[in-house]
Design an enzyme around this catalytic site. Sequence first.
Site, mmCIF file in Angstrom:
data_model
loop_
_atom_site.group_PDB
_atom_site.id
_atom_site.type_symbol
_atom_site.label_atom_id
_atom_site.label_comp_id
_atom_site.label_asym_id
_atom_site.label_seq_id
_atom_site.Cartn_x
_atom_site.Cartn_y
_atom_site.Cartn_z
ATOM 1 N N HIS A 158 0.804 -1.271 0.008
ATOM 2 C CA HIS A 158 -0.070 -0.183 -0.179
ATOM 3 C C HIS A 158 0.949 1.315 -0.116
ATOM 4 O O HIS A 158 0.482 2.057 -0.859
ATOM 5 C CB HIS A 158 -1.069 0.091 1.060
ATOM 6 C CG HIS A 158 -2.187 0.851 0.680
ATOM 7 N ND1 HIS A 158 -2.982 0.751 -0.193
ATOM 8 C CD2 HIS A 158 -2.308 2.284 0.905
ATOM 9 C CE1 HIS A 158 -3.818 1.602 -0.715
ATOM 10 N NE2 HIS A 158 -3.652 2.518 -0.068
ATOM 11 N N TYR A 182 1.515 5.609 -2.218
ATOM 12 C CA TYR A 182 2.043 6.842 -1.859
ATOM 13 C C TYR A 182 3.342 7.065 -2.019
ATOM 14 O O TYR A 182 3.630 8.337 -2.517
ATOM 15 C CB TYR A 182 1.749 6.998 -0.092
ATOM 16 C CG TYR A 182 0.420 6.909 0.116
ATOM 17 C CD1 TYR A 182 -0.428 7.859 -0.168
ATOM 18 C CD2 TYR A 182 -0.056 5.627 0.628
ATOM 19 C CE1 TYR A 182 -1.626 7.535 0.385
ATOM 20 C CE2 TYR A 182 -1.408 5.413 0.902
ATOM 21 C CZ TYR A 182 -2.495 6.618 0.561
ATOM 22 O OH TYR A 182 -3.615 6.147 0.929
ATOM 23 N N HIS A 217 -10.207 0.702 -9.204
ATOM 24 C CA HIS A 217 -9.861 1.772 -8.018
ATOM 25 C C HIS A 217 -8.380 2.211 -8.364
ATOM 26 O O HIS A 217 -8.083 3.244 -8.570
ATOM 27 C CB HIS A 217 -10.116 1.074 -6.779
ATOM 28 C CG HIS A 217 -9.317 1.761 -5.646
ATOM 29 N ND1 HIS A 217 -9.578 3.171 -5.290
ATOM 30 C CD2 HIS A 217 -8.114 1.351 -5.010
ATOM 31 C CE1 HIS A 217 -8.875 3.360 -4.325
ATOM 32 N NE2 HIS A 217 -7.863 2.649 -4.408
ATOM 33 N N PHE A 218 -7.865 1.066 -8.217
ATOM 34 C CA PHE A 218 -6.124 1.594 -8.553
ATOM 35 C C PHE A 218 -5.708 1.980 -9.927
ATOM 36 O O PHE A 218 -4.871 2.715 -10.201
ATOM 37 C CB PHE A 218 -5.187 0.442 -7.990
ATOM 38 C CG PHE A 218 -5.145 -1.013 -8.800
ATOM 39 C CD1 PHE A 218 -4.533 -0.751 -10.043
ATOM 40 C CD2 PHE A 218 -5.918 -2.157 -8.262
ATOM 41 C CE1 PHE A 218 -4.355 -2.130 -10.743
ATOM 42 C CE2 PHE A 218 -5.488 -3.238 -9.016
ATOM 43 C CZ PHE A 218 -4.733 -3.203 -10.383
ATOM 44 N N ARG A 250 -11.591 -10.395 -10.698
ATOM 45 C CA ARG A 250 -10.322 -9.760 -11.531
ATOM 46 C C ARG A 250 -9.339 -11.045 -11.716
ATOM 47 O O ARG A 250 -9.507 -12.155 -11.306
ATOM 48 C CB ARG A 250 -9.654 -8.721 -10.702
ATOM 49 C CG ARG A 250 -9.181 -9.242 -9.308
ATOM 50 C CD ARG A 250 -8.842 -8.109 -8.449
ATOM 51 N NE ARG A 250 -7.477 -7.447 -8.800
ATOM 52 C CZ ARG A 250 -6.469 -7.121 -7.933
ATOM 53 N NH1 ARG A 250 -6.740 -7.312 -6.543
ATOM 54 N NH2 ARG A 250 -5.388 -6.724 -8.240
ATOM 55 N N ARG A 251 -8.294 -10.732 -12.626
ATOM 56 C CA ARG A 251 -7.023 -11.706 -13.087
ATOM 57 C C ARG A 251 -7.880 -12.844 -13.754
ATOM 58 O O ARG A 251 -7.791 -13.967 -13.382
ATOM 59 C CB ARG A 251 -6.335 -12.061 -11.787
ATOM 60 C CG ARG A 251 -5.796 -11.034 -10.978
ATOM 61 C CD ARG A 251 -5.065 -11.709 -9.870
ATOM 62 N NE ARG A 251 -4.462 -10.576 -9.059
ATOM 63 C CZ ARG A 251 -4.904 -10.523 -7.583
ATOM 64 N NH1 ARG A 251 -5.908 -11.305 -7.459
ATOM 65 N NH2 ARG A 251 -4.810 -9.546 -7.067
#
Lengths: 270, 540
Positions: B215, B219, B366-367, B429-430
Amino acid sequence: MSAHELFSFRNPHFKAGVGITVALFILTALVGFIVLPFAQPWIEFSSVWEAICSAAGVPQRAATTAPASTHRLSNVVLTSSTLTRPSQESIGRGATLAQRCAICHGPTGISRADSPNLAGQYAAVIYKQLLDFRSGARTNAVMSPFAVNLTDQEIADISAYYAYLPRLPAYHPTPQLPKPNIVIYGAPIRGIAPCGSCHGSLDNKTGSPWLEGQSEVYLKAQLIAFATGERRNDISQQMRNIARAMTPQEIDAAAAYYASQPPDIVKAVD
Amino acid sequence: MLVNRKLILAHFWLAFAAFGVALALGAWQMFIRSPLGVWLANPELYYRSLTAHGTVMGYVFPTLVAMGFGYAISESALQQRLVGARWAWTGFWMIVVGAVMAMIPVALGRASVLYTFYPPLIGNVFYYIGVVLVVVGSWIWVALMSINLRVWKKANPGAPVPLAMFANVAGSYLWAWTAVGAALELLLQIIPVSVGLKATIDAGLARVFFSWTLHAIVYFWLMPTYIAYYTIVPRAIGGRIYSDTMARISFILFLVVAMPIGMHHTFADPQVGAGFKFIHSAFTALVALPTLLTVFTICASVEIAARLRGGRGLFGWITALPWDNPMLLALAFSFVMLGFGGAGGLINMSYQLDASIHNTQWITGHFHLIFGGAIVIMYFAIAYDLWPHLTGRALADLGMVRTQLWLWFIGMMVTTFPWHWVGILGMPRRMAYFDFGDPAIAPQALSVTFSAIGGFILLTSGILFLVILARGMRSPVTDAGDYQFSLAVHQPATMPIALNSHALWVALMIGLTITNYGYPIMTLALTEGTSVPAVYVGAQ
């Protein structure tokens, strides 16, 4: 100002920074380890300490008695390096031991009796099946008596010998069929992975046999045995879950396809 | 004062070239798994492509941008020639070698483990060594940023560190520490299995180590974007930073609370205690704080520019903004995507809400919205802003730049919104392909088709971006002058030591890592019988 003054309670930023961080940690820890565990009415804790241990994830000893089962389960552990480097002596001993297998599996490892062809099969595959036959996790009226008296070493030797043999064409080869959907795509919506993603064609997974040139009757019988639960030595029900979800047409198509393939197209990564 | 322009340009070009390749792979993946494409006869190819896309986009591209931008900041904000330029080149070449070394086994299908590694899946050892080389190369940059700041401090005792450099060094420390999690996983667990010293691996422990990195790395990707918000945008549109102190506090908060929050990625994992999941969830909520501070400060800074240009009224000033300025355009797009992405993030970090979207396409949406959208669009802006100073040539065609930014924004919205939607409907996903002919998921076919079209809009925008930069290398020579950063309304004359140095905040970051990760890692490492047999990619 020096580092000495930075890390000092006289420095208001230090006091605020450390104070707020510690306070937040304590607050979240109190909520996470004490308040929330007790907020779950379906769990009863005998003490605060037990609640804290539970929230921290302290490993609990699992129940010592295994759940009662009417059937024996496979307890074979395979890794992708199981029996990958057999000695010449082992292969030689295996050749002698394999003479007793020839009546069904053929003198060259190619069966004339709808038993599996073993020539060039992965050692780990034969090893697992023999151990399962010996332990009773897999049963067969003909095969079980052969396996029951084998030692670990003999099983490893037989596996090494058959893996060493060249992959020969099947005894009754049929014209090569095109790949059916179940083999290359599976059926995603029913949770069926492509056959080829474990059994060659696309990829191989440890413990999965290659199937090219195997007897159609045998392949179909095994898929049906998995689907009905008659055969149950697959780890975590991998094959049973797949076979149960397959339609009879898919079972026919997969068996016919693999039976029609020459074994020299097996994706050889080894 | 940009002396080592070649060094910075090399970082940017390698970053953007790799980005271009990975972007094309991404668009292909979207196409073949949509109803527009034919099912892949070999799904392994999909995972190969996915591994390459993730590895480049996650490790190589943002790291190189942060490094190149970091060197530019160090030279121009500190007005000081880069100390250790030779080391910087060494770091750069380590990344080149590492990236090539990692990509060869991936291309050969020997390391289709995705960029998140997924033990007990084990790929070829050269893939992991390549990734380690990329990380070690970037650690050279971390050391150089720290050394350059130290040299400057010695020459300017007591002076406030320029905001851009303060933030840049904060970002480098965050990266140095957050990369340790994945490094421990690779060196202690995965590589020994990959070279055959061990045949089993503790997958649960590996996932906890990876969450340490997974995570906070976001940042680290975010840092150049936030630095651009504060120190490029106000200057580019004729405004000033509303508050220098607020900016520093935001970066400090990122340094302290971005790190100990990764376990919200393991909400569905049984090996982590619920108490620790709650603590991580609470700290993840806190990390919204520096973002909210930033949005406030930047909106105020932009308002200053608008009022200086004659803007009036409660909202009337918005029309006075220079909307044809690419920097403002990029900022506005970035904020919109950050808003939606951030709102989605608040759902992911909530234990109960996460349960409904865990491991679905929602997460992919989201990402991509946060990283591919809000963050990467500012990478474009940084490149456009720096390019004339690096090449000595102007970027002539601003219309093309605006088109590129619009296309990226539209493409990202068209891609990610349907992804969020099908995620809510439960699409995992994936997956290499879906049977859209089945009535159970047929209604999702339209959304997925839109999403794939968005992927091609993004690819178009990415190609346009590379064309603009390449053309910028050949336009007429001009003098772009010194590279400047935004000034604050009240430029600080003095600065309390805590806001002028990183030691206290790094100490808190490490302290929180120990409290939030120490026990789970220790228990998993000491508990016997938690390892499982490794599954080697492509092995029998």
